[in-house]
Write a protein that holds these residues in place. Structure first.
Motif, short mmCIF file in Angstrom:
data_model
loop_
_atom_site.label_atom_id
_atom_site.label_comp_id
_atom_site.label_asym_id
_atom_site.label_seq_id
_atom_site.Cartn_x
_atom_site.Cartn_y
_atom_site.Cartn_z
N ARG A 157 -16.93 5.42 8.98
CA ARG A 157 -16.93 4.15 9.70
C ARG A 157 -16.30 4.29 11.09
O ARG A 157 -16.74 3.67 12.06
N GLY A 158 -15.25 5.11 11.17
CA GLY A 158 -14.64 5.34 12.48
C GLY A 158 -15.61 5.99 13.45
O GLY A 158 -15.66 5.63 14.64
N LEU A 159 -16.40 6.95 12.94
CA LEU A 159 -17.40 7.59 13.79
C LEU A 159 -18.47 6.58 14.23
O LEU A 159 -18.86 6.54 15.40
N LEU A 160 -18.92 5.74 13.30
CA LEU A 160 -19.92 4.73 13.64
C LEU A 160 -19.36 3.70 14.62
O LEU A 160 -20.07 3.22 15.51
N ASP A 161 -18.08 3.36 14.46
CA ASP A 161 -17.43 2.44 15.39
C ASP A 161 -17.42 3.04 16.79
O ASP A 161 -17.75 2.37 17.79
N VAL A 304 0.52 10.73 14.63
CA VAL A 304 -0.07 11.48 15.75
C VAL A 304 -1.03 10.59 16.54
O VAL A 304 -1.03 10.59 17.78
N GLY A 305 -1.86 9.83 15.81
CA GLY A 305 -2.80 8.93 16.49
C GLY A 305 -2.11 7.89 17.34
O GLY A 305 -2.52 7.61 18.48
N VAL A 306 -1.03 7.31 16.81
CA VAL A 306 -0.27 6.32 17.58
C VAL A 306 0.32 6.96 18.83
O VAL A 306 0.27 6.39 19.93
N ALA A 307 0.90 8.15 18.68
CA ALA A 307 1.50 8.84 19.82
C ALA A 307 0.46 9.14 20.90
O ALA A 307 0.73 9.01 22.10
N LEU A 308 -0.77 9.52 20.48
CA LEU A 308 -1.81 9.85 21.44
C LEU A 308 -2.32 8.63 22.20
O LEU A 308 -2.98 8.78 23.24
N TRP A 309 -2.03 7.43 21.71
CA TRP A 309 -2.43 6.25 22.46
C TRP A 309 -1.55 6.04 23.69
O TRP A 309 -1.95 5.37 24.64
N ILE A 332 -6.83 9.68 24.24
CA ILE A 332 -6.60 8.33 23.70
C ILE A 332 -7.69 8.00 22.68
O ILE A 332 -7.43 7.42 21.62
N GLY A 333 -8.93 8.37 23.00
CA GLY A 333 -10.02 8.15 22.04
C GLY A 333 -9.81 8.93 20.76
O GLY A 333 -10.08 8.42 19.66
N VAL A 334 -9.31 10.14 20.86
CA VAL A 334 -8.99 10.93 19.66
C VAL A 334 -7.93 10.23 18.84
O VAL A 334 -8.03 10.11 17.61
N GLY A 335 -6.89 9.72 19.52
CA GLY A 335 -5.84 8.98 18.81
C GLY A 335 -6.38 7.75 18.11
O GLY A 335 -5.98 7.44 16.99
N ASN A 336 -7.32 7.07 18.76
CA ASN A 336 -7.91 5.88 18.15
C ASN A 336 -8.66 6.24 16.86
O ASN A 336 -8.59 5.51 15.87
N ALA A 337 -9.37 7.36 16.89
CA ALA A 337 -10.10 7.81 15.69
C ALA A 337 -9.14 8.12 14.55
O ALA A 337 -9.38 7.77 13.39
#
Length: 563
Positions: A157-161, A304-309, A332-337
């Motif tokens: 779903r994250g990829l589709l988003d 890690v995702g939060v930090a990358l934002w 940032i996009g990687v962190g969002n995923a």
């Protein structure tokens, strides 16, 4: 070992996608999400053009505010609807409402009608869209059998988003090149109707819901979702970090414009380039996130995702060059995923299924509110300390909070890992193997450890039955009328006959070796097993088979007041 480990990880990543395709219910749910969110992004582009033609940039901002405010208020208030009945029916209704509103907007544009009507329809469509994601997020666990499959579903779903954030605007751009805004609205409406149609033939075992007379009003039920979050330190932590990420996301909507025009000097096209970098990073991040399925460290990856934002924003402030800004914002996009996969999976595992949509509704509301707050904060900080100062200050928020929360998030990983062990033990039993993941987890949370020395009696024939037992290690002899009728080992259970038939124990159970048991009280066992048709049918079959092999000479009457 490194090569084998890499191949194994790639195999798990591939399995994350193939498991969704092989499961027809998940396949329909995921394709519906793609259609719904592609429609949303295309609709947003077309609406922005209508607003800009009507009143310039100020009108675009005002329409955006008008769309967000009702959503922030109504998300937690409407989400109880998805907890009242079958969630796919709510998703069908939501998608139809969005389709009708978007189609009506297309008609108004084609007939050169008043733009205020288009704005009103946009608000209606957005309110419906606000309910879609919580309902969809709450539905996914019921379509899965294991935590691995749920994590896989969130990866897909994250990829589709991420794909929808690129496909929706691109589709709108192509249509606008050859047609007009009305056609974009019409195509978005068709995508919404397609999203609704995919859910019509969904077949799964929904959990039993309370009867209508016991239901309260929506506001009271919405408060249950807030209480569920407040009473769980894990949920409070996840939603708190999600709010910080949303604040940074709101700030990015302002900073991307200011950075491109004032700091990097790339002009208005540079704004699009920066946001495209985020979108590309999100798609690549979603593919990379598929490698995390089955790692058992979702809490750590969430950090890690939060930090990358935030960290890339700080670095852009320190290195104000376009060559550095584009790859940094891609992170940032990687962190969002990572946040999408880990966050939604953890919430789905920790929140009770009966209030799950409401918890996701609280999340949706928090995200919406903090996006608005972030935009305001960014504007003020740019005025006070300049563009670079704002980038550094705002960018540090998420990494600092992530670092402070890492230890607690690792504890969450351990608790989810322990839950997976209990779920695996339960799913070895045929009558539990047919249950969806939320139901098995409900049972797993009610398991109580019981230790029995070798030779000790667990219960005696004729006793009142009040618990079901699952063997974790060791063996037992089942003795009926003084004769051993069965020997059971790890992964097998006993005690269900008295609970399901509401009678006394039909046999004596003796520990053949030192036993480690997990016990379920009848008030936890019966509602789940009898609440789902396949498990109830399987349980009845098991009981009939046992009674066929052995039936007491003296049948016992139903004990008064027992279950």
């Amino acid at each position: 070992m490194g090569v084998d480990g890499g191949r194994n990880r790639l195999g798990q990543a591939a399995a994350a996608f193939t498991s969704n395709w092989r499961n027809p219910n998940l396949r329909r749910a995921q394709l519906s999400f793609l259609g719904a969110w592609t429609a949303e992004w295309a609709f947003t582009v077309a609406l922005g053009i209508v607003a800009y033609r009507d009143g310039g940039a100020a009108a675009v901002g005002l329409v955006g505010l008008l769309r967000m405010l009702p959503s922030a208020i109504l998300a937690p208030l409407l989400s109880p609807i998805a907890d009242r009945g079958r969630r796919e029916r709510v998703l069908v209704l939501v998608s139809i409402v969005r389709g009708v509103a978007t189609a009506a907007a297309a008609l108004v544009v084609a007939l050169s009608g008043p733009t205020v009507v288009i704005y009103a329809l946009a608000v209606l469509s957005t309110i419906a869209a606000t309910l879609y994601r919580p309902a969809h997020s709450a539905l996914l666990p019921s379509l899965c059998r294991t935590g691995y499959e749920l994590a896989s579903a969130n990866v897909v779903r994250g990829l589709l988003d991420s794909a929808a954030t690129l496909v929706g605007p691109l589709l709108a751009a192509v249509l606008l090149q050859f047609t007009g805004v009305d056609i974009v609205f019409a195509v978005a409406a068709a995508a919404s109707f397609w999203a609704a149609a995919l859910f019509v033939r969904l077949k799964y075992d929904a959990p039993p819901r309370p009867p209508a007379p016991t239901r309260r009003n929506l506001a009271t039920e919405a408060a249950d979702g807030v209480r569920a979050v407040a009473q769980s330190r894990g949920l409070t932590l996840i939603l708190g970090l999600a709010a910080a990420q949303a604040l940074t996301r709101g700030a990015l909507t302002v900073l991307s414009v200011v950075v491109a025009i004032e700091l990097l000097g790339t002009g208005e096209p540079g704004v699009g380039a920066l946001m495209t970098a985020v979108g590309v990073g999100a798609v690549l991040g979603s593919l990379a996130a598929s490698l995390l399925v089955g790692t058992g460290r979702l809490g750590a990856w969430f950090a890690v995702g939060v930090a990358l934002w935030g960290l890339p924003l700080t670095l852009v402030g320190l290195i104000p060059q376009e060559s550095a800004a584009l790859p940094l914002l891609a992170f940032i996009g990687v962190g969002n995923a990572l946040i999408d996969v880990a966050g939604f999976t953890l919430i789905g595992r920790m929140a009770p299924d009966e209030v799950l949509a409401r918890v996701f509704g609280v999340l949706e509301s928090l995200v919406t509110v903090f996006i608005g707050i972030g935009a305001i904060v960014a504007s003020l900080m740019v005025e006070w300390i300049g563009v670079q100062g704002a980038l550094v200050a705002i960018g540090l928020l998420c990494p600092v909070l992530a670092a402070l929360s890492l230890r607690r998030l690792r504890r969450l990983d351990r608790s989810v890992g322990d839950l997976d062990v209990d779920v695996g033990l339960l799913q070895q039993v045929p009558m539990f193997g047919t249950l969806p993941l939320p139901a098995v987890e409900q049972l797993a949370r009610g398991l109580e450890p019981v230790a029995v020395p070798a030779g000790r009696v667990v219960f005696t024939q004729g006793d009142v039955g009040d618990r079901y037992y699952l063997i974790e290690s060791g063996e037992v002899d089942v003795v009926g009328d003084g004769q051993v009728v069965a020997t059971l080992g790890p992964g097998e259970g006993f005690g269900e006959i008295a609970l399901l038939r509401r009678t006394r124990r039909t046999a004596t159970v003796v520990a053949r070796s030192e036993l480690r048991l997990r016990a379920l009280s009848s008030d936890r066992f019966l509602p789940v097993v009898l609440g789902y048709t396949p498990s109830a049918r399987q349980a009845a079959s098991v009981v009939d088979d046992m009674l066929h092999r052995y039936e007491p000479k003296e049948p016992f009457e139903e004990p008064p007041g027992s279950l």
